[in-house]
Design an enzyme around this catalytic site. Structure first.
Site, short mmCIF file in Angstrom:
data_model
loop_
_atom_site.label_atom_id
_atom_site.label_comp_id
_atom_site.label_asym_id
_atom_site.label_seq_id
_atom_site.Cartn_x
_atom_site.Cartn_y
_atom_site.Cartn_z
N CYS A 1 -20.42 -36.67 -18.94
CA CYS A 1 -20.37 -38.08 -18.52
C CYS A 1 -21.19 -38.99 -19.45
O CYS A 1 -20.79 -39.21 -20.58
CB CYS A 1 -20.80 -38.20 -17.07
SG CYS A 1 -20.26 -39.74 -16.33
N ARG B 1 -15.02 -48.33 -10.71
CA ARG B 1 -15.53 -47.00 -11.04
C ARG B 1 -14.42 -45.97 -10.79
O ARG B 1 -13.63 -46.11 -9.85
CB ARG B 1 -16.75 -46.66 -10.18
CG ARG B 1 -17.93 -47.57 -10.46
CD ARG B 1 -19.19 -47.00 -9.87
NE ARG B 1 -19.67 -45.84 -10.60
CZ ARG B 1 -20.35 -45.90 -11.75
NH1 ARG B 1 -20.63 -47.06 -12.29
NH2 ARG B 1 -20.75 -44.82 -12.36
N HIS C 1 -19.19 -33.62 -13.33
CA HIS C 1 -20.64 -33.46 -13.15
C HIS C 1 -21.07 -32.06 -12.73
O HIS C 1 -20.29 -31.13 -12.77
CB HIS C 1 -21.14 -34.52 -12.16
CG HIS C 1 -21.44 -35.79 -12.87
ND1 HIS C 1 -22.55 -35.94 -13.67
CD2 HIS C 1 -20.76 -36.97 -12.94
CE1 HIS C 1 -22.54 -37.16 -14.17
NE2 HIS C 1 -21.48 -37.80 -13.75
N1 GLN Z 1 -22.98 -45.08 -17.11
C1 GLN Z 1 -21.84 -44.33 -17.38
C2 GLN Z 1 -20.59 -44.83 -16.66
O1 GLN Z 1 -20.64 -45.23 -15.51
C3 GLN Z 1 -22.11 -42.87 -17.13
C4 GLN Z 1 -22.13 -42.49 -15.69
C5 GLN Z 1 -22.55 -41.09 -15.41
O2 GLN Z 1 -23.08 -40.35 -16.25
N2 GLN Z 1 -22.34 -40.71 -14.16
O3 GLN Z 1 -19.56 -44.82 -17.25
#
Ligand code: GLN
Length: 247
Positions: A95, A129, A198
């Site tokens: 990520c 998101r 993740h």
């Molecule tokens: N900040 C980044 C995004 O939202 C990475 C997020 C994350 O590692 N969960 O794209």
């Protein structure tokens, strides 16, 4: 006896949703086979010599955590990260860590921040998101036991687009993946594996864990042929149960 040295970069800062679980999964599946493992935690201000390691792990973090490590990662450790990649070290980036290896990120306020530029991809922040459990297909992981389906959990606003010099890690079956548009998830270049999935990525997907371990052993030991098969009865049950829930 075989021995693998694992480096966990910024474990105290980039550890979203238990990304550390990936390091634990690597360690466990090595120990169960009698392979020795040393884990080194390397964070802000710590020296990082990539030649000391066989596997390097970089987890995820929100924009806030990403800002904290940005300077150290690019200015202090950037060259060594690039050396590791060019020297075919096994690298897993998740990520925010995945985004860091690319060329740049454009934030919602249209500001472009230069990133490490080690790999040919870039990230543009979207308005929504991309969140949820998801599944993607990695054909290179198909074997007698596993069907190449990877179950993961994603939560990112960054949409990543791949250039010509990297390949996708897999094809999205359910969920968003890199950008929710082109059907790809993650990136692969040499022995670098990047994913939006993740902490539970490796614990939930032993075939990928074993792929990373055997790639690292092949790099290090000329006489290494293949990994001992483990009794994955429990892991297979858990993997299939998770897939059934998502697809
Ligand atoms: N900040 C980044 C995004 O939202 C990475 C997020 C994350 O590692 N969960 O794209």
């Amino acid at each position: 006896m075989y021995n693998l040295n694992i480096c966990h970069l910024y474990p105290d800062i980039l550890n979203h949703y238990g990304d550390r679980g990936n390091v634990i999964a690597l360690e466990k599946r090595c120990i169960w086979r009698g392979i020795q493992v040393n884990i080194s935690n390397v964070s802000l201000g710590d020296a990082f010599e990539s030649c000391e390691y066989d596997i390097i792990f970089l987890g995820g973090g929100e924009n806030y955590e990403q800002k904290i490590v940005l300077d150290d990662l690019i200015k202090e450790k950037g060259n060594e990260i690039k050396n590791a990649i060019n020297n075919d070290k096994v690298f897993l980036a998740i990520c925010g860590g995945y985004q860091f290896l690319g060329k740049y990120i454009v934030t919602q306020d249209k500001r472009e921040t230069e990133l490490l530029g080690a790999l040919d991809f870039w990230t543009i922040e979207g308005e929504e998101r991309l969140v949820g459990n998801y599944v993607f297909q990695c054909d290179f992981l198909i074997n007698e036991i596993y069907d190449g389906k990877i179950a993961g959990f994603e939560n990112h606003s960054g949409k990543t687009y791949l250039g010509e010099n990297v390949k996708p890690l897999g094809k999205v079956i359910k969920g968003h993946g890199n950008n929710g548009e082109d059907g790809f998830e993650g990136a692969v270049y040499k022995n670098v594996y990047c994913s939006y999935s993740h902490g539970s990525l490796l614990p939930k997907n032993p075939s990928l864990t074993d792929h990373l371990i055997s790639t690292a052993l092949k790099q290090k030991y000329k006489d290494f042929v293949s990994l001992q098969v483990l009794n994955d009865g429990f892991e297979i049950k858990a993997h299939n149960a998770v897939l059934k829930k998502i697809i």
